[in-house]
Structure formats: structure tokens, C-alpha cells
Write an enzyme that holds these catalytic residues in place. Structure first.
Site, PDB file in Angstrom:
ATOM      1  N   LYS A  27      -6.229  -5.076  12.716  1.00 57.70           N
ATOM      2  CA  LYS A  27      -5.658  -3.187  12.238  1.00 57.70           C
ATOM      3  C   LYS A  27      -7.493  -3.135  12.450  1.00 57.70           C
ATOM      4  CE  LYS A  27      -4.795   0.017   8.674  1.00 57.70           C
ATOM      5  NZ  LYS A  27      -3.665   0.156   7.693  1.00 57.70           N
ATOM      6  N   LYS A  73      -2.612  -3.716  15.599  1.00 55.33           N
ATOM      7  CA  LYS A  73      -2.583  -2.255  14.980  1.00 55.33           C
ATOM      8  C   LYS A  73      -3.862  -1.716  15.155  1.00 55.33           C
ATOM      9  CE  LYS A  73      -2.180   1.168  11.606  1.00 55.33           C
ATOM     10  NZ  LYS A  73      -1.509   1.328  10.080  1.00 55.33           N
TER      11      LYS A  73
HETATM   12  C1  PBG Z   1      -2.127   1.893   5.020  1.00 58.36           C
HETATM   13  C2  PBG Z   1      -1.696   2.091   6.769  1.00 58.36           C
HETATM   14  C3  PBG Z   1      -2.274   3.199   7.234  1.00 58.36           C
HETATM   15  C4  PBG Z   1      -1.123   3.296   8.569  1.00 58.36           C
HETATM   16  C5  PBG Z   1      -0.328   2.118   7.632  1.00 58.36           C
HETATM   17  N1  PBG Z   1      -0.645   1.845   7.150  1.00 58.36           N
HETATM   18  C6  PBG Z   1      -3.313   4.437   7.229  1.00 58.36           C
HETATM   19  C7  PBG Z   1      -4.837   4.192   7.302  1.00 58.36           C
HETATM   20  O1  PBG Z   1      -4.911   2.593   7.731  1.00 58.36           O
HETATM   21  O2  PBG Z   1      -5.498   4.748   7.356  1.00 58.36           O
HETATM   22  C8  PBG Z   1      -1.384   3.990   9.712  1.00 58.36           C
HETATM   23  C9  PBG Z   1      -0.749   3.856  10.176  1.00 58.36           C
HETATM   24  C10 PBG Z   1      -0.263   5.596  11.464  1.00 58.36           C
HETATM   25  O3  PBG Z   1      -1.500   6.280  11.630  1.00 58.36           O
HETATM   26  O4  PBG Z   1       0.494   5.711  12.396  1.00 58.36           O
HETATM   27  N2  PBG Z   1      -3.024   1.679   4.728  1.00 58.36           N
END
Ligand code: PBG
Length: 326
Positions: A195, A248
Site C-alpha cells: 500500500k 494499492k
Molecule cells: C484506510 C484506507 C484508505 C483507503 C483504504 N483504506 C485511506 C488511506 O490510507 O489514506 C483508500 C481507499 C481509496 O482511496 O479508495 N487506511
């Protein structure tokens, strides 16, 4: 050989022959639909930065999940926007919290649906970070206990799969251990393994009201230029007990998806995140692009790169478009 003996156009002459030699197909089973849940009854709140996406109370979420399942979507992933936020994000492990209530409502309405929960603190903390703050920093090890507690409470409510998205080191192991200890050895972990600290999460932070109040997430989410590090994160998560791994965002990270796919024997998920969705919606609304064709092309590309599963806000539309000739 080569031209004129070889003529690739022979296999592109008609739609039928193109269908016969097509290498990648989208199926409803490929999709996981992200939903934002809030407290209350009969609540639908549109999200300004994500046209077509709403925050829903649990009764509406259950109705929508049922429709989604009937249209072929096998899974949803839930994000909670709680009424109360504090420094530790304690509403995230409340047995009557927004996600826990929504999980129960959805499992009641449509027991066959796989209900996945996002496990993270950022939607529940008043500072908006994904962990607890100690001496001005997001503390890794103290956060693990809270994530584990949250994951157990999601499973207690009936979640089938938990998806830790916080990017703390060791969180998959901590969650696995806690779930096993509580008797939930049969619940799976889909780890947000690779991520990245991405600007593509912008619209989500409006939707989930989770923008960090100071600093950014670069101290725990991955640095976008890195790909070998993604393989390391995947390896560590698998060693700690992840059943599936995720990359992601998706679109700017197709190479990462391909490399992760080649390096593992578990299902690989990719998250077509909020910014990717909102850009398409905005351009379509402006009349610059053909939304249907663009969405199908993007999602096909993510699958072709190696994703077995795709998390996308387009899911309810896509399952309607799959059998159309577009
Ligand atoms: C929580 C989380 C996030 C997303 C999914 N889980 C936001 C972040 O990390 O700031 C992003 C999902 C999206 O942008 O569609 N940590």
C-alpha cells in the site's frame, strides 16, 4: 515468417473471432465493492468528490448489498465513519460500532455474501492517523494491539475476511494470532501488503473523513518509486499468515501487480482507489471520455496485469456492462 505470411488482422476481423481469441475476461466474481457505512436509519449521504458513491446507514447498506449479490458481486468491503473519534480510535472495536452493526445487517440480509472489513484506525482517530501517536510519532507496536482488537470484534459481528490497511509492521501476525486465540481460525486475512503513500486516496479521505490532522502517511505507507520493497512486504505478510495480498492503488502500479502475481501462490487483489474512480467520473461528466469503455478498459488492464480480484467503486455498474458489447 512475418508479413505477408503473418497477418495478425485475420484474427481481428469480426467481433465473433475477437471474442474467440480474447485473453482476458472480466467476471462478476472478480469484484469487491467498497461501501461507506454510518450510523442511523434510512441514511444516504452523497460524497461530493465521488459522484455516484454514498455513505449509507446499515439498513440501506444491507439492501444495497443484497442487490449487489443478486447482480453477481460476491463481496463487499466496509469502511466505517463513526459518530465519535478519539486519540486511540476506540469506536473501532465497539461491538455496537458502525461497521459491526453493518456487518450484522448485511449477513442477516444476504448470508452468502462475503463481508470483508477494512481494519485500520484512521477513520476512528481524532488525529486521522492509522495508529496511536506517542511522542509525535505513529507508534507501531502499541497500534498492533488495537488493530487486533478491532479485527476480533469485526469477526465477532460476522465478518468473513478482515483486511488490515494500516501498514504497521507485524500487523498481519498480530491479527492472525488474536483471531486464532478468539476461535476465529477460519476467517481469512486479505492484507493490504503493498500500500503506497498515494495522492490517489484524496477523495476517500473526504468520504471517510480521515485526513491526517498533521503530517502525512509517508512514515508507514510505501514510497511510490519502490517495487522490490513491495515483494518484501508481500513475503512478510505471507509469513505472518495472510491468505491474500493486495496492491494499492492499481492504475499507477500495474508493474507491481504483475511482479507480486509472479512471486506468490495466493490470490492477488488490486484496489482501484477513489482518485482513480473520481478522475474517470469527472472526465465523463465533462464529456471528455466514454465512461463505460474507459472503465472496462481500465479494469481489464488491472486484471491483465495479474489481479485475481479488484476492489472498485465501479463494481455495481461493471457487472451490468460485462455482457454488453462495448
Ligand atoms: C484506510 C484506507 C484508505 C483507503 C483504504 N483504506 C485511506 C488511506 O490510507 O489514506 C483508500 C481507499 C481509496 O482511496 O479508495 N487506511
Amino acid at each position: 515468417m512475418g508479413f505477408p505470411t503473418e497477418r495478425p488482422r485475420r484474427l481481428r476481423r469480426t467481433e465473433t473471432i475477437r471474442r474467440m481469441v480474447r485473453e482476458t475476461h472480466l467476471r462478476p466474481e472478480d469484484f469487491i465493492w467498497p461501501m461507506f457505512v454510518v450510523s442511523g436509519q434510512r441514511v444516504r449521504q452523497p460524497i461530493g468528490a465521488m459522484p455516484g458513491v454514498e455513505r449509507m446507514s446499515r439498513d440501506i447498506a444491507a439492501e444495497e448489498a443484497k442487490k449487489a449479490y443478486q447482480s453477481g458481486i460476491p463481496a463487499v468491503i466496509l469502511f466505517g465513519i463513526p459518530d465519535m473519534k478519539d486519540a486511540e480510535g476506540s469506536s473501532s472495536w465497539d461491538d455496537n460500532g458502525v461497521v459491526q452493526e453493518a456487518v450484522r445487517a448485511i449477513k442477516d440480509a444476504v448470508p452468502e455474501m462475503m463481508v470483508i472489513t477494512d481494519v485500520c484506525l484512521c477513520e476512528y482517530t481524532d488525529h486521522g492517523h492509522c495508529g496511536v501517536i506517542i511522542d509525535g510519532e505513529v507508534n507501531n507496536d502499541d497500534t498492533l494491539k488495537l488493530l487486533a482488537r478491532q479485527a476480533v470484534s469485526h469477526c465477532q459481528a460476522g465478518a468473513d475476511i478482515v483486511a488490515p490497511s494500516d501498514m504497521m509492521d507485524g500487523r498481519v501476525g498480530a491479527v492472525r494470532k488474536a483471531l486464532d486465540k478468539a476461535g476465529y481460525y477460519d476467517r481469512a486475512i486479505m492484507a493490504y501488503s503493498a500500500k503506497y503513500a498515494s495522492a490517489f486516496y484524496g477523495p476517500f479521505r473526504e468520504a471517510a473523513d480521515s485526513t491526517p490532522q498533521f503530517g502525512d502517511r509517508k512514515g508507514y505507507q510505501m514510497d511510490p518509486p519502490n517495487v522490490r520493497e513491495a515483494l518484501k512486504e508481500v513475503r512478510l505478510d505471507l509469513e505472518e499468515g495472510a491468505d491474500m495480498v493486495m496492491v494499492k492503488p492499481a492504475l499507477a502500479y500495474l508493474d507491481v501487480i504483475a511482479k507480486v502475481k509472479a512471486s506468490t501462490d495466493v490470490p492477488v487483489a488490486a484496489y482501484n482507489v477513489s482518485g482513480e474512480y473520481s478522475m474517470v467520473k469527472a472526465a465523463a461528466q465533462a464529456g471528455f471520455i466514454d465512461e463505460k469503455r474507459i472503465v472496462m478498459e481500465i479494469l481489464t488492464g488491472i486484471k491483465r496485469a495479474g489481479a485475481d480480484l479488484i476492489l472498485t467503486y465501479h463494481a455495481p455498474d461493471v457487472v451490468k456492462w460485462i455482457d454488453e458489447d462495448i
